[in-house]
Every structure is written in structure tokens, then in C-alpha cells.
Scaffold this motif. Structure first.
Motif, PDB file in Angstrom:
ATOM      1  N   GLU A 242       0.834  -1.182  -0.065  1.00  0.00           N
ATOM      2  CA  GLU A 242      -0.239   0.194   0.112  1.00  0.00           C
ATOM      3  C   GLU A 242       0.881   1.302  -0.147  1.00  0.00           C
ATOM      4  N   SER A 259      -7.820   0.515  -4.278  1.00  0.00           N
ATOM      5  CA  SER A 259      -9.405   0.040  -3.543  1.00  0.00           C
ATOM      6  C   SER A 259     -10.107  -0.942  -4.487  1.00  0.00           C
ATOM      7  N   THR A 357      -9.269  -6.006   1.240  1.00  0.00           N
ATOM      8  CA  THR A 357      -8.089  -5.474   0.118  1.00  0.00           C
ATOM      9  C   THR A 357      -6.804  -5.701   0.897  1.00  0.00           C
TER      10      THR A 357
END
Length: 472
Positions: A242, A259, A357
Motif C-alpha cells: 500500500e 481500492s 483489500t
């Protein structure tokens, strides 16, 4: 029958009864004697089983097996213990065979021989001594000046790098440096020829390697001293990806928002190319010189190799504990490992990953996940060996000392971009530090971002080496 005859008959019957009684008594006594003799024979003569076990013991003695005993009438030989010993022997032989195969693979990859084989046990012993040493251990050890720090992307590595650059600068040590910037090999593997000759000491060896590189065991060893301590850093792979994705704007290259990853087929995500040839899935293993697509067998072999190579694998989520372990490994003081966080995004600009996620990113980076889990488990064991209470005390002391430096240096955090800042971080997403005490070299270096600090170190090294080469 007259009385005389009757008396005679009675006398005869009595005599016959006594004779019968005597015969029975002799039979019983004889039987008892026979039973006694049999029992004596049984308890004084070795049984066939005892004789077999005795022979087995003699055979084991000749083959240098542990001795066993056989008592009279009962075997004292512990069969279960023997089976355990034989199983342990087989396991040791298998372990030796695995080590031999690992060493052969390491030779193929060019891993320095000094790191493995018999010397690996010595290195492991050193680690244990470091962990178990008491508070007075610093007086008995010598500070290490030779360090290889493999700087992994987005693992808080800029923070740790600051420690090595400051220490080397203060102690007049030499560094592996590029002619400009802060990379020596990436996306390609490191080659010794990447270091400009005017930045390389006459010996061809440097004291500290602490800039971005892709690990190449043989080439790195050629510019490092034999007693170099190897250190690197890992981070939770979902969090790392991320950070990598948003910090380097991979959305622009992939035309895909993070996302939406959980709604994409994993096959499509796996095929995403490395952004700029540098950034992508399984980033830690890529920085460590491996392919980001390996079989499970290859991956486990890679982790085994890395475990043998690195003296310490720090964990970003356990930074302060890792810094304590680092300072003991290198026999440095707490002052040496004090550092202000570098190149880390501010909390308010970090997105929160939903569970789905996060799971998708962990699956995408499954090789890094196995690597991370291995070294996180090893870190926990190291803390237990070090002592949980002892670790808590040192972490507390380190944090207090950091606060003191922050106050004494007159440091303050600057959030985002500020045109008045002389030295800026890479991104407006991260905080910078300024200090009101620029006359203090340590305070200044604590506050400098990575690139200005690397430039400062490079200028000093160039000047030092030029003076060494200048005719007297």
C-alpha cells in the motif's frame, strides 16, 4: 475272627498307612527340592533373551554406540531410548545433507563462503552471545565498523540508514556510494564496478554499505570486509505494498486504483509489471536479489539462504526492539541508534485498508508474506532470548533518550511542503524536521533527509580520498 487275628490285621493296616504316608511325604519333599533347584537354575543362569541382548550390547560397543546393561534374569536395555537415539542420528544425517545441498545452491548463487559452512555456527553463536549478554557486555566487546545494510523499499529503511550514515561520518569510515543519487544497482543486481573509482578506498573495500541496491552476494562481498555484519529490514507485506503503491503513484502506471484490487482476478494482478522496472509485488524479495515469481521450494530455499546470510533482520513494526538488538550486535551505545523517523508518511494521509483489500494484497505478495512471517517469528524468539523485561527497559531508555535529543536539538516537525525548508523530503506526504541547533553536527544530521545526508557523506569521502592520493 478272633481277637488275636483282629489285632494283627489292625497293626498291619497301620503299618501300611504309615508306609503310604512316608511315600507321599517323600514325593512332596522331592517335588519341593526339584522346584527349588529349577528356580535356582533359572535365577542363576542367563536366559536366551539375556544372552541375545548381551551379544547386542557387545556389538554396539564395537560400533561405538552408547553402552547398555543387562541384569541377571532381566534385560536393562532401554529399547525405546535406542530407537530415539537412532532416529536422532538419522535426523542429524538428513540435516547435514540439507546443509550440503544449501551450500551447493549458495555457491551457485555466488554467496560468500565465509558466511556459511562451519563459520555459520560461529555466527549463530555470536548472535546468542549478544542476546544473552548482560548490561556490562559493552565493556567486553568492541564496536563493529563494518556493516552491510540492505535497504529494502518502504520498510522504514531510510530511518535505519540515517543511523549508519551518521555513525560512519562521525567515525571517519568509508561508504559504498554512487557518483550521484542514492542507488547502486536497481533494477539490475549490484556490480562492484558501479562504485566510481574516485569514491573507492585504495584497498577496494568499504566500511559501510547503506544505499539502495539489489543484493548480489558475490559482488557485494568483493567490496566488503570479511568481518562485515549483514543487516536488513522487513515489513508487513500488505502495508508495504500500500505504501509503495501510493508513494510512487503506481495508480498512474497501472490505471488501477488500490481500492479496486479486491474485485480484480488474482491472475490479472499477478501479471502487473514492475513499475519503472523497480516497484511491484514481493518487493522485499526483489530487493534481496530474487525473482518475484518463485516456486514454493525455491522460496523456502531463498529464505534459508537469507537466514544464514544476515546477522540481523530488523522488523519495521518492532522498530525500537530491533534498534536495541542492532546496537548489541554492533556493540554500539544507545546514543548511536537514536534516530528521528525518516521518509514516513504522516498518519493523517495514510489510507485505511479494509480487511478484504488487505487479504488480497497479502495473497498478491504471498512470497513476501512467507519471508516476513519467518523473520517476525525469529524476532520474537530473539526478544525472548534477550529477556522481555530487559528489552522493555532498553526500549524505554531509547525512547527517553530520543525525546531528550529532540528537545536539546530544538527540533520540530514540519508537515507537508514548506518553501522555507532548505532540505526537503521526497514527498509532501511525509514530515520533515528542522533544528534550531545547526551548529551541532549530530543534530543537523539527525534532521537531514536521505538525499542531502548522502550528498554530505559523499563530499567528505571525496575530499578525504583526494587528500590520500595527493603526492606528499
Amino acid at each position: 475272627m478272633n481277637a488275636s487275628t483282629l489285632c494283627t490285621k489292625l497293626a498291619e493296616n497301620q503299618l501300611q498307612g504309615r508306609a503310604l504316608y512316608t511315600r507321599h511325604l517323600k514325593t512332596v519333599v522331592g517335588g519341593l527340592v526339584l522346584v527349588t533347584l529349577v528356580m535356582l537354575v533359572m535365577y542363576t543362569t542367563p536366559t536366551p533373551t539375556a544372552l541375545i541382548l548381551s551379544a547386542a550390547n557387545s556389538l554396539r560397543d564395537t560400533e561405538k554406540f552408547p553402552k547398555t546393561s543387562v541384569s541377571s534374569g532381566k534385560a536393562g536395555y532401554d529399547v525405546a531410548a535406542s530407537l530415539r537415539q537412532e532416529k536422532e542420528k538419522e535426523e542429524k544425517e538428513k540435516e547435514k545433507e540439507r546443509e550440503k545441498q544449501t551450500e551447493e545452491r549458495q555457491v551457485e548463487r555466488g554467496i560468500p563462503e565465509k558466511v556459511f559452512g562451519p563459520s555459520s555456527q560461529e555466527r549463530e553463536s555470536l548472535r546468542s552471545e549478544v542476546l544473552m549478554a548482560g548490561d556490562g557486555a559493552e565493556a567486553q566487546c568492541r564496536p563493529q565498523h563494518h556493516v552491510m545494510f540492505l535497504k529494502t523499499h518502504k520498510c522504514a529503511s531510510s530511518t535505519v540508514q540515517n543511523i549508519f550514515l551518521r555513525y560512519g561520518y562521525t567515525n571517519n569510515l568509508t561508504f559504498a556510494l554512487p557518483g550521484g543519487g542514492n542507488y547502486l544497482g536497481n533494477p539490475g543486481l549490484f556490480k562492484a564496478g558501479l562504485i566510481p573509482k574516485n569514491l573507492l578506498p585504495p584497498s577496494g573495500k568499504v566500511d559501510i554499505f547503506a544505499v539502495h541496491t539489489r543484493l548480489n552476494f558475490k559482488e557485494h562481498s568483493s567490496v566488503l570486509h570479511n568481518d562485515t555484519r549483514w543487516v536488513t529490514l522487513v515489513r508487513d507485506p500488505a502495508t508495504l505494498y500500500e505504501s509503495l503503491f501510493n508513494f510512487f503513484h503506481l495508480k498512474n502506471g497501472y490505471n488501477l486504483d488500490l481500492s479496486s484490487f479486491s474485485s480484480q482476478p488474482m491472475s490479472r494482478l499477478m501479471e502487473l509489471p514492475r513499475y519503472g522496472g523497480k516497484f511491484g509485488k514481493n518487493q522485499m524479495l526483489f530487493d534481496l536479489g530474487y525473482s518475484d515469481n518463485m516456486s514454493v521450494t525455491q522460496l523456502r530455499q531463498a529464505i534459508e539462504e537469507l537466514d544464514g546470510l544476515f546477522d540481523l533482520v530488523m522488523v519495521a513494526e518492532r522498530m525500537d526492539e530491533s534498534l536495541v538488538l542492532l546496537r548489541h550486535l554492533l556493540c554500539w551505545s544507545l546514543h548511536d541508534v537514536v534516530v528521528f523517523t525518516k521518509n514516513a508518511r504522516r498518519q493523517e494521509v495514510k489510507p485505511t485498508l479494509d480487511p478484504q483489500t488487505r487479504q488480497t494484497l497479502r495473497e498478491l505478495n504471498s512470497a513476501d508474506a512467507l519471508l516476513y512471517d519467518h523473520f517476525m517469528a525469529k524476532h520474537r524468539r530473539a526478544v525472548l532470548e534477550f529477556g522481555v523485561r530487559r528489552m522493555a527497559d532498553e526500549v524505554s531508555a531509547l525512547r527517553s533518550l530520543r525525546d531528550e535529543y529532540f528537545e536539546d536539538c530544538g527540533a520540530r516537525e514540519v508537515k507537508g511542503k514548506d518553501s522555507t525548508l532548505k532540505f526537503k523530503e521526497y514527498s509532501g506526504l511525509v514530515s520533515s524536521y528542522v533544528t534550531s541547533n545547526n551548529s551541532d553536527q549530530n543534530c543537523l544530521m539527525l534532521s537531514l533527509p536521505e538525499l542531502p545526508l548522502v550528498d554530505t557523506v559523499r563530499r567528505k569521502q571525496l575530499k578525504t580520498l583526494e587528500e590520500m592520493r595527493a603526492p606528499s
